[in-house]
Structure formats: C-alpha cells, structure tokens
Design a protein around this motif. Structure first.
Motif, short mmCIF file in Angstrom:
data_model
loop_
_atom_site.label_atom_id
_atom_site.label_comp_id
_atom_site.label_asym_id
_atom_site.label_seq_id
_atom_site.Cartn_x
_atom_site.Cartn_y
_atom_site.Cartn_z
N VAL A 136 13.68 -0.18 -7.95
CA VAL A 136 12.69 -0.32 -9.04
C VAL A 136 11.66 -1.51 -8.88
CG1 VAL A 136 12.58 0.05 -11.61
CG2 VAL A 136 14.12 0.78 -10.51
N ALA A 137 11.99 -2.27 -8.81
CA ALA A 137 11.44 -3.89 -8.59
C ALA A 137 10.35 -3.04 -7.29
CB ALA A 137 11.34 -4.82 -8.14
N SER A 138 10.67 -3.05 -5.66
CA SER A 138 10.02 -2.78 -5.33
C SER A 138 9.24 -1.69 -4.85
CB SER A 138 10.98 -3.13 -3.35
OG SER A 138 11.51 -1.24 -3.95
N THR A 139 9.61 -1.01 -4.99
CA THR A 139 8.25 0.15 -5.42
C THR A 139 7.76 0.49 -6.16
OG1 THR A 139 10.41 1.94 -5.87
CG2 THR A 139 8.24 2.96 -6.69
N LEU A 140 7.71 -0.82 -7.53
CA LEU A 140 6.59 -0.51 -9.04
C LEU A 140 5.91 -2.20 -8.09
CD1 LEU A 140 8.41 -1.31 -12.12
CD2 LEU A 140 7.03 0.26 -11.63
N ILE A 141 5.38 -2.70 -7.09
CA ILE A 141 4.96 -3.78 -6.32
C ILE A 141 3.93 -3.07 -5.49
CG2 ILE A 141 5.03 -5.88 -4.42
CD1 ILE A 141 7.39 -6.69 -5.84
N LEU A 142 5.09 -1.90 -4.99
CA LEU A 142 4.41 -1.26 -4.19
C LEU A 142 3.48 -0.44 -4.78
CD1 LEU A 142 4.10 -0.32 -1.19
CD2 LEU A 142 5.71 1.91 -1.59
N TRP A 143 3.08 0.65 -5.63
CA TRP A 143 2.78 0.81 -6.77
C TRP A 143 1.03 0.18 -7.10
CZ3 TRP A 143 1.54 0.57 -11.97
CH2 TRP A 143 0.88 1.65 -12.79
N LYS A 144 1.83 -1.70 -7.30
CA LYS A 144 0.89 -2.15 -7.75
C LYS A 144 0.07 -2.80 -6.93
CE LYS A 144 -0.83 -4.93 -10.75
NZ LYS A 144 -1.42 -4.89 -12.28
N LEU A 145 0.62 -2.88 -5.84
CA LEU A 145 -0.31 -3.10 -4.58
C LEU A 145 -0.98 -1.66 -3.58
CD1 LEU A 145 1.80 -5.48 -2.39
CD2 LEU A 145 0.16 -6.29 -3.68
#
Length: 201
Positions: A57-66
């Motif tokens: 979840v965290a890595s996906t949110l970071i990817l979306w943020k970036l």
C-alpha cells in the motif's frame, strides 16, 4: 488529464518489486516461527503476509505521488493483495494469499479474451499505449498475453497446491517475474514488425 511524471529508471522497479522482495526476506526469517496474537497462533507465512500488505500500500501510494499515475494492473494488484491478504490474516489461512495470483491472472486473461472477442485490445488500454505498436500489433500481443496470463494462473494453482510453501514463495518472488521478462524478450520480433516508431519519425 496530466501526463505521467518521469522518474529515474530504477525508482519504479524498486517500488514495485521492493515489497515482494521484502516479503521473501521476511518469510525466510519467520517461516519456522509461530506467533500468538489475541490467543490465536499464526504461522510465519501469515505474519509475513500481514507485513507485506501495508508495504505494498505504501509503495503504491509513493509511486502514485511521484508519478501522478497508476496503471489498471497496479490498482487491480493492490485491491487483490489487500483483499486476499486481509482474508489470509483475518482467517489465519495462507491459501487465500496463494490464490491471489491465480485470481489476478484469470481476471486479466478473461478481460483480454473478452476484448479480443469484441475486436479490441484491452492490453493497449492496460499498458496505457506504452509500446509504439499498430492496432494489428496490439491485437497480436494481446492474444499472446491472454495465453500467458492463463498459463500463469494454471501454473500458480499447480505450484501452491502440489508443491511446498517454500517452493511457492520462491516461484512467486522470482519465477513469475522471470517468466514475464522472458516473455517480453521473446516479443521483440513482433514489436519490431508492428512498431510505429518509423512512421512517427
């Protein structure tokens, strides 16, 4: 609609594969152990799954943020990991998490097959036209991808049901990415044949 932001080449693979690798490491350290929470005894596999869910979840949110963008495949993977991973932890049954790749690949195989019956390439939509191919090229690649996803679904079922848990974890962590990478390497002829890059130059 905003365009996807560019990242350094290593960032996206690290965010996508990092949680899977950390799951593999956690499983390797915890597989022989048992943990008691609330009077319930949990095997190492279930605990590693519980750790994997927030990591993904965290890595996906970071990817979306970036990037400001997530592909349909990434979103579907996230939903299934949270859903089936959550069932694994809640019911203390690792089979749900092991079934997740089967459901994911069957969904994509079915969706691509349905699109082909309608004369459309949903692969082109799923990959956001990432490859410069003609419509004919996308249709050919979609047929191959549908068969690949179907094959992966069947293989996943055979591995987790008939072989050891260790074997399944290794297959999921390394086998499936290698198969996908090898598949796309084998499509170089098709991509070259149907490429639109020369037309655009």
């Amino acid at each position: 609609m905003s365009e996807e932001k560019e990242l350094k080449p290593w960032v996206k693979p690290a965010l996508e594969f990092g949680p899977v690798l950390l799951f593999f490491i956690a499983y390797g350290r915890l597989k022989e152990q048992q943990f008691t929470f609330g009077g319930e005894v949990y095997e190492g596999f279930v605990v590693a799954t519980a750790l994997f869910i927030p990591l993904l979840v965290a890595s996906t949110l970071i990817l979306w943020k970036l990037t400001g963008h997530l592909s349909k495949m990434q979103l579907m993977t996230l939903v299934l990991v949270v859903g089936f991973g959550g069932l694994t932890v809640w019911l203390n049954d690792g089979s749900f998490f092991k079934m997740k790749p089967t459901i994911l690949y069957l969904f994509f195989a079915g969706a691509l097959g349905f699109g082909l019956l309608r004369g459309k390439s949903y692969m082109q939509v799923m990959m956001d036209s990432a490859l410069p191919l003609t419509d004919e090229g996308w249709m050919a690649l979609t047929k191959r991808m549908a068969l690949l996803f179907l094959g992966l679904a069947v293989t996943n079922e055979l591995v987790w049901r008939m072989l050891t848990e260790d074997t399944w974890v290794k297959f999921k962590t390394f086998g499936m990415p290698v198969i996908m990478f090898g598949f796309f390497m084998l499509q170089s002829g098709l991509i070259s044949k149907y490429s639109t890059e020369e037309d655009e130059s």
